[in-house]
Design a protein around this motif. Structure first.
Motif, mmCIF file in Angstrom:
data_model
loop_
_atom_site.group_PDB
_atom_site.id
_atom_site.type_symbol
_atom_site.label_atom_id
_atom_site.label_comp_id
_atom_site.label_asym_id
_atom_site.label_seq_id
_atom_site.Cartn_x
_atom_site.Cartn_y
_atom_site.Cartn_z
ATOM 1 N N THR A 13 42.243 48.275 49.515
ATOM 2 C CA THR A 13 43.100 48.072 50.680
ATOM 3 C C THR A 13 42.283 48.184 51.966
ATOM 4 O O THR A 13 42.465 47.412 52.909
ATOM 5 C CB THR A 13 44.254 49.102 50.658
ATOM 6 N N ASP B 131 48.209 42.468 48.412
ATOM 7 C CA ASP B 131 47.585 43.667 47.853
ATOM 8 C C ASP B 131 48.337 44.101 46.585
ATOM 9 O O ASP B 131 49.555 43.979 46.533
ATOM 10 C CB ASP B 131 47.665 44.774 48.917
ATOM 11 N N ASP B 132 47.593 44.594 45.617
ATOM 12 C CA ASP B 132 48.175 45.141 44.381
ATOM 13 C C ASP B 132 49.057 44.128 43.655
ATOM 14 O O ASP B 132 50.216 44.394 43.351
ATOM 15 C CB ASP B 132 48.979 46.416 44.689
#
Ligand code: ADP
Ligand code: MG
Length: 463
Positions: free
Chosen positions: A175, A231-232
Motif C-alpha cells: 500500500t 489494492d488487495d
C-alpha cells in the motif's frame, strides 16, 4: 445587530484567494520544504463565511495533522491579513470539483494546481497517507524490484507495463508503494487523473451503484481515469459480479493504454476463486513481489525512523528490535513507536532494558520456546518432506538442503549448542551443523529464493 457579512469585502480590499497564496508563501518560508509540500501545499482555499476561513484538505488524516500542528499558526496568519477571520475550518475536499477554481490573477508562484487536481481525483479515490511516499520507503533486497517498478510507473509519462501487479505478505509495503506512485503522479503530472481504492471499496461502490440502478455513472467514473490502482485485489475472489465488473473496467482501461496497478497478497496464479481469464490477464504486465523483510532491511527502516524522531535511539536498541520483531514492517513500526512514545511520555532514556519492559508482551509472544522438533516439522512441511527426512542419513540434495536450513534455524532461533543440534538431527557431528550454518548464511547472500524461504520459516516459527 450583526453587520451583513457580504459588506465586509468592500471594507477589506484584499481578495481572499490572493491572501491565501500569501499565507502559503509565508508558510513555505517558515517551515521545512518537506513539511510544506507534504502537509500544507495540498490545502486549498474554499471560501470566507462570516468569521471563518474555509480551507480544504485532500484527506481527513492531513486535515487532522494540520489542525494539530498548524491550526494556531493558520489562524494567526489569516487574522493578520484578513481581520474579520477569527477561525479557520478545514473540510475534507470530497466535492471540490464542483466549485469553480478561484482565479488568483497576481498569484505568487506557489502552485495551487496540484491541490485542485487532488481534490478532483478524490471523488471515488480513497485518501492517501502523506507519509507513504517514495522518500520514506527504505529499499533493500526484498523489495528492490517492487520499488523499481513502482518508480518507473510513477516517473514514466507513458505506460511502461500494464498492469503492474505487486504482491506479498501483509505489512510489507504494498500500500505504501501504491500511495507513493499516486502522490508522485499527482504532484508531477497533475493533469493525469489518478484513482486509488481498495478492492473492497471498489466492490462497495459497485454494489451501491447496483442498488441505486446507477451502474452507468459508476462506469463513467472510471472511463476518464489515467491511472487506476486497486489494492488487495484478492478481496474480490469469489465475488462473481464484482469480478466481472472489475474485469470490464480493467480491460477497458488497458485497451485504452491507461495505467493499471494492482496489489494482492499472492501472485495471480495463486488467487483462488478468480476467473481464469482475469487471472491470466492480471499476469500480462509486470508481476513484482515484495519478499519478507531481512534483518538488514529492518535495521534500515528503524534507522530511517530514528532520524525523524526527537528522542535518541541507541544503535543497540535498533539491532535488538530488528532481531526480535521479524513479522512485518507494520509490527516493527508499531514497536518502535511504542518505545519512543513511552520514552517521551515518562522521560526515560531508551535502552535495551527499557525496551524489554515496554514491549514485554510482544517479545514474550516472539520468544515462545521453540523446540528443534518443531523447527524440523515446519521445515519438512514447507518443503513437502517427511519429518523423518530431517534425521535420516539420506544425502540427496532435495533433502540435504532443507535439513541444513533446519539446522541453521535451530542455531539462530534456539540456544541449543552445536553438539545438541547435531544429536537432534539423527546423531550428526557438531562440525556438520557448523558447516550447515555457514553454508546457509553464504547462500542467503546470493540466493534470493532461499533467503526468502528462510525468512518465511523464521516468521512462521516466531509468531
Ligand atoms: P501492505 O500494504 O503490504 O500490507 P503497508 O504498505 O501498509 O503494507 O505497510 C505497513 C507499514 O509499514 C506502513 O506504515 C509502511 O509505511 C511501512 N513500510 C513497509 N515497508 C516499508 C519500507 N520498505 N520502508 C519504510 N516503511 C515501510
Ligand atoms: Mg495494504
Amino acid at each position: 445587530m450583526a453587520t451583513p457579512a457580504v459588506l465586509e469585502p468592500v471594507v477589506m480590499s484584499a481578495n481572499p484567494a490572493v491572501v491565501w497564496q500569501k499565507i502559503l508563501q509565508a508558510l513555505a518560508s517558515e517551515c521545512g520544504r518537506t513539511t510544506f509540500t507534504t502537509w500544507l501545499q495540498p490545502l486549498g482555499f474554499q471560501d470566507i463565511i462570516d468569521d471563518r476561513a474555509i480551507l480544504t484538505a485532500p484527506t481527513r488524516f492531513l486535515r487532522d495533522w494540520v489542525n494539530a500542528n498548524y491550526g494556531d499558526r493558520l489562524r494567526g496568519l489569516w487574522a493578520a491579513e484578513f481581520p474579520s477571520v477569527r477561525r479557520v475550518e478545514i473540510t475534507v475536499a470530497a466535492s471540490l470539483q464542483d466549485t469553480p477554481a478561484i482565479p488568483a490573477p497576481s498569484a505568487p508562484s506557489v502552485s495551487h494546481d496540484s491541490a485542485a487536481a487532488t481534490a478532483a481525483n478524490d471523488a471515488i479515490s480513497a485518501p492517501l497517507d502523506p507519509r507513504f511516499n517514495f522518500e520514506n520507503f527504505v529499499v533493500g533486497k526484498p523489495n528492490e524490484l517492487a520499488f523499481a517498478a513502482a518508480r518507473r510507473v510513477a516517473e514514466s509519462p507513458s505506460v511502461p507495463f500494464n498492469p503492474l501487479f505487486l504482491y506479498g505478505g501483509v505489512g510489507l509495503g504494498k500500500t505504501h508503494l501504491m500511495h507513493a506512485i499516486a502522490w508522485h503522479i499527482r504532484r508531477n503530472q497533475p493533469q493525469r487523473k489518478v484513482i486509488y481504492l481498495s478492492a473492497e471499496k471498489f466492490m462497495y461502490e459497485f454494489v451501491k451503484a447496483l442498488r441505486f440502478k446507477d451502474t452507468m455513472a459508476f462506469k463513467e467514473q472510471f472511463r476518464s481515469v489515467d491511472v487506476l490502482m486497486i489494492d488487495d485485489v484478492q478481496f474480490i475472489s469469489g465475488k462473481d459480479s464484482t469480478q466481472e465488473e472489475f474485469f470490464h473496467t480493467f480491460n477497458a482501461l488497458v485497451d485504452q493504454n491507461r495505467q493499471v496497478i494492482i496489489s494482492a497478497d499472492r501472485q495471480p496464479s495463486d488467487i483462488e476463486g478468480l476467473e481464469e481469464r482475469l487471472r491470466s490477464r492480471l499476469g500480462w504486465g509486470l508481476v513484482a513481489d515484495v519478499h519478507p523483510t531481512t534483518y538488514e532491511l529492518r535495521l534500515g527502516i528503524l534507522q530511517a525512523k530514528a532520524e525523524k524522531t526527537s528522542v535518541p535511539v541507541p544503535h543497540s536498541v535498533m539491532e535488538f528490535l530488528a532481531q526480535k520483531i521479524t513479522n512485518n514492517v507494520r509490527e516493527l513500526e508499531g514497536a518502535f513507536n511504542r518505545v519512543t512514545a513511552h520514552a517521551t511520555l515518562v522521560g526515560r532514556a531508551i535502552n535495551v532494558e527499557m525496551v524489554g519492559d515496554v514491549l514485554a508482551d510482544l517479545l514474550r509472544a516472539h520468544e515462545r520456546r521453540l523446540s528443534i522438533d518443531e523447527i524440523q516439522r515446519r521445515v519438512a512441511t514447507y518443503y513437502n518432506l517427511r519429518s523423518q527426512d530431517m534425521v535420516s542419513p539420506r544425502r540427496a540434495r532435495e533433502v540435504a538442503r532443507p535439513r541444513q536450513l533446519a539446522m541453521y534455524l535451530a542455531k539462530v532461533l534456539t540456544n541449543k549448542s552445536l553438539p545438541d543440534i547435531g544429536r537432534s538431527f539423527g546423531g550428526r557431528d557438531h562440525t556438520t551443523v557448523m558447516h550447515a550454518v555457514s553454508k546457509i548464511e553464504d547462500l542467503m547472500k546470493t540466493d534470493a529464493t532461499l533467503a526468502s524461504d528462510v525468512e518465511t520459516l523464521r516468521r512462521q516459527l516466531t509468531v
